[in-house]
Write a protein that holds these residues in place. Structure first.
Motif, short mmCIF file in Angstrom:
data_model
loop_
_atom_site.label_atom_id
_atom_site.label_comp_id
_atom_site.label_asym_id
_atom_site.label_seq_id
_atom_site.Cartn_x
_atom_site.Cartn_y
_atom_site.Cartn_z
N LEU A 56 20.14 13.38 35.39
CA LEU A 56 21.44 12.81 35.76
C LEU A 56 21.75 13.13 37.22
CD1 LEU A 56 23.56 13.59 32.57
CD2 LEU A 56 22.26 11.51 33.12
N LEU A 57 21.17 12.36 38.12
CA LEU A 57 21.38 12.61 39.54
C LEU A 57 22.82 12.30 39.96
CD1 LEU A 57 18.02 11.21 40.95
CD2 LEU A 57 18.65 13.58 40.53
N SER A 58 23.50 11.49 39.16
CA SER A 58 24.91 11.20 39.45
C SER A 58 25.80 12.43 39.23
CB SER A 58 25.41 10.05 38.58
OG SER A 58 25.47 10.44 37.21
N GLN A 59 25.30 13.40 38.45
CA GLN A 59 26.06 14.60 38.14
C GLN A 59 25.53 15.83 38.90
OE1 GLN A 59 28.56 14.08 35.70
NE2 GLN A 59 27.88 11.94 35.79
N ALA A 60 24.55 15.60 39.78
CA ALA A 60 23.90 16.71 40.49
C ALA A 60 24.87 17.40 41.45
CB ALA A 60 22.69 16.19 41.26
N LYS A 61 24.62 18.67 41.68
CA LYS A 61 25.40 19.46 42.63
C LYS A 61 24.44 20.22 43.55
CE LYS A 61 29.22 20.09 39.38
NZ LYS A 61 30.05 21.06 38.64
N PRO A 62 24.68 20.19 44.87
CA PRO A 62 25.66 19.36 45.58
C PRO A 62 25.34 17.87 45.40
CG PRO A 62 24.72 21.06 47.02
CD PRO A 62 23.89 21.02 45.79
N TYR A 63 26.33 17.05 45.52
CA TYR A 63 26.13 15.62 45.27
C TYR A 63 25.50 14.94 46.47
CZ TYR A 63 27.10 10.72 44.33
OH TYR A 63 26.96 9.37 44.14
N CYS A 64 24.54 14.06 46.20
CA CYS A 64 23.92 13.25 47.24
C CYS A 64 23.97 11.79 46.78
CB CYS A 64 22.47 13.68 47.47
SG CYS A 64 21.55 12.62 48.60
N ASP A 65 24.53 10.94 47.58
CA ASP A 65 24.70 9.53 47.20
C ASP A 65 23.38 8.78 47.34
OD1 ASP A 65 25.74 7.15 46.45
OD2 ASP A 65 26.78 6.75 48.34
N LEU A 66 22.61 8.79 46.25
CA LEU A 66 21.33 8.08 46.23
C LEU A 66 21.54 6.70 45.62
CD1 LEU A 66 19.10 10.96 44.86
CD2 LEU A 66 18.87 9.92 47.11
N ASN A 67 20.82 5.74 46.12
CA ASN A 67 20.90 4.40 45.53
C ASN A 67 19.64 3.62 45.85
OD1 ASN A 67 21.34 3.17 48.21
ND2 ASN A 67 23.35 4.16 48.05
N GLY A 68 19.50 2.49 45.17
CA GLY A 68 18.38 1.60 45.45
C GLY A 68 17.03 2.23 45.21
N LYS A 69 16.10 1.95 46.11
CA LYS A 69 14.72 2.37 45.97
C LYS A 69 14.58 3.89 45.93
CE LYS A 69 10.16 1.81 48.10
NZ LYS A 69 9.40 1.22 49.24
N ALA A 70 15.33 4.60 46.76
CA ALA A 70 15.25 6.06 46.81
C ALA A 70 15.61 6.69 45.47
CB ALA A 70 16.16 6.60 47.91
N LEU A 71 16.66 6.18 44.83
CA LEU A 71 17.09 6.68 43.53
C LEU A 71 16.02 6.46 42.47
CD1 LEU A 71 19.22 7.79 41.58
CD2 LEU A 71 20.16 5.48 41.41
N HIS A 72 15.49 5.25 42.38
CA HIS A 72 14.47 4.93 41.39
C HIS A 72 13.21 5.77 41.60
CE1 HIS A 72 17.06 1.46 40.60
NE2 HIS A 72 16.37 1.26 39.49
N GLU A 73 12.83 5.97 42.84
CA GLU A 73 11.62 6.73 43.13
C GLU A 73 11.77 8.20 42.74
OE1 GLU A 73 10.73 6.12 47.23
OE2 GLU A 73 9.68 4.20 46.88
N LEU A 74 12.94 8.80 43.02
CA LEU A 74 13.14 10.21 42.69
C LEU A 74 13.20 10.40 41.18
CD1 LEU A 74 13.51 13.08 43.59
CD2 LEU A 74 15.96 12.63 43.93
N VAL A 75 13.87 9.52 40.47
CA VAL A 75 13.93 9.61 39.02
C VAL A 75 12.52 9.50 38.43
CG1 VAL A 75 14.67 8.41 36.92
CG2 VAL A 75 16.29 8.78 38.79
N ALA A 76 11.75 8.53 38.91
CA ALA A 76 10.38 8.34 38.41
C ALA A 76 9.52 9.56 38.71
CB ALA A 76 9.77 7.10 39.04
N LYS A 77 9.71 10.15 39.87
CA LYS A 77 8.93 11.32 40.25
C LYS A 77 9.23 12.51 39.34
CE LYS A 77 7.48 13.82 44.39
NZ LYS A 77 7.67 13.96 45.87
N ILE A 78 10.50 12.69 39.03
CA ILE A 78 10.89 13.78 38.13
C ILE A 78 10.29 13.57 36.74
CG2 ILE A 78 12.86 14.82 36.91
CD1 ILE A 78 14.54 14.22 39.46
N ARG A 79 10.31 12.34 36.26
CA ARG A 79 9.79 12.05 34.91
C ARG A 79 8.26 12.14 34.84
NH1 ARG A 79 12.55 6.75 32.57
NH2 ARG A 79 12.94 7.90 30.65
N ARG A 80 7.60 12.00 35.99
CA ARG A 80 6.13 12.06 36.02
C ARG A 80 5.61 13.42 36.45
NH1 ARG A 80 6.34 7.14 39.13
NH2 ARG A 80 5.71 8.44 40.90
N CYS A 81 6.45 14.42 36.52
CA CYS A 81 6.08 15.72 37.08
C CYS A 81 4.82 16.31 36.44
CB CYS A 81 7.23 16.71 36.91
SG CYS A 81 8.11 17.04 38.44
N GLU A 82 4.79 16.34 35.12
CA GLU A 82 3.66 16.98 34.45
C GLU A 82 2.35 16.27 34.78
OE1 GLU A 82 2.33 18.48 30.01
OE2 GLU A 82 4.43 18.26 30.55
#
Length: 334
Positions: free
Chosen positions: A207-233
């Motif tokens: 939940l990057l929308s609830q992250a602290k400190p908050y960073c306003d991510l959107n578009g391609k950057a948001l999708h890429e970071l979420v995908a990277k976190i989910r593919r960590c292993e």
């Protein structure tokens, strides 16, 4: 088979002089790579009065002797083989089930899943016969399947206490925290990213929308970071040439254990876990869970999710429902 009897008796006598230590922790799968690293760290925890190392491997003898050379006052005990599993469980305040992991060379994902199912079945059947169920943390894949399976076994044998059964998902939160901090060039210790859902690539939701400190991510950057976190292993496994991320996994289990030990000491802790929860109609769900000495209290809820997170939540719910059904069907086919 009792391991290193004389050594254990000597170490047990020593632990009576340390009243600060008050909990017994059993690590099931303690001779594995993750298990050994976890035991090494648990050995020095001030609230652990006794550390029990259980495994089917004959190398458990060597692991126990190796741990005994770490000079702390905690008592050590070891067990080998299926016939001693009940003893490793009944002595514990906290059981940590460390599953087998595929390494891409000696063990396939299918074989690993089969071994983990057998392990969790054995643990659940043994737990169902105990008068008092200890706190139980399962760290084995597929977690979304194994936790409901264990719960179902306990229910069938009248030994079920859903508040004391946890699937350990701390690693997902730690990965999200670390990658979010790296992306923003912030200190990881100053960052926090809630993670909900299940414990798989298709069901984990940072939940990057609830992250602290908050960073306003959107578009391609948001999708890429979420995908990277989910593919960590998978990313770690690729770099390690097929070997799993054992070090971060062991550390994440330690963080979970610290939370539970704090709760057993009379406080209220928060742990990241996959537990019995029907808020989304799945029967089980993962998130930040408040825990006391009786077990899980409640899971933290979040509002104002982003459009992407709402979409991921819908997909996660579908995946978790399928996994929960798989866990129950395993018993029906047995």
């Amino acid at each position: 088979m009792f391991v290193l009897n004389r050594l254990s008796k000597y170490l047990c006598r020593k632990c009576f002089t340390t009243p600060v230590r008050n909990c017994t922790v059993s690590v099931i799968g303690g001779a594995s790579d993750i298990g050994q690293t976890l035991c090494m760290m648990l050995r020095a925890q001030p609230t652990v009065s006794k550390l029990i190392v259980y495994d089917k491997s004959e190398s458990t003898n060597g692991v126990l002797m190796d741990l005994s050379h770490i000079p702390t006052d905690a008592c050590l005990k070891g067990y080998i083989g299926e016939e001693t599993l009940d003893r490793a469980l009944k002595e514990a305040d906290l059981v940590l089930a460390v599953g087998a992991v595929p390494d891409g060379r000696t063990m396939s994902k299918t074989k690993c899943t089969s071994k983990n199912m057998d392990m969790v079945k054995s643990i659940a059947y043994k737990l169902s016969k105990l008068n008092t169920m200890p706190m139980v943390g399962i760290s084995a894949d597929p977690l979304n399947v194994l936790v409901p399976m264990a719960s179902e076994i306990l229910k069938q044998h009248s030994g079920h206490d859903p508040k004391k059964l946890f699937g350990i998902t701390t690693i997902d939160s730690l990965r999200a925290q670390s990658l979010y901090a790296y992306y923003n060039q912030w200190s990881p210790r100053e960052c926090m990213v809630p993670v909900i859902g299940g414990h798989s690539r298709d069901s984990t939701i940072p939940l990057l929308s609830q992250a602290k400190p908050y960073c306003d991510l959107n578009g391609k950057a948001l999708h890429e970071l979420v995908a990277k976190i989910r593919r960590c292993e998978e990313s770690v496994r690729d770099v390690k040439r097929g070997r799993t991320p054992t070090l971060s996994m062991a550390y994440s289990i330690l963080m979970f254990a610290r939370g539970i030990l704090g709760a057993l000491g009379g406080g209220v802790s928060k742990v990241n876990a996959f537990v019995e929860n029907n808020d989304f109609g799945t029967g089980y769900f993962g998130g930040l869970v408040a825990v006391d000495d009786k077990g899980a209290i409640e899971m933290q809820r979040y509002s104002h999710l982003s459009q992407l997170e709402c979409h991921l939540l819908e997909r996660s719910i579908e995946a978790i429902r399928k996994d929960v059904l798989k866990g129950k069907s395993v018993l029906e086919l047995a």
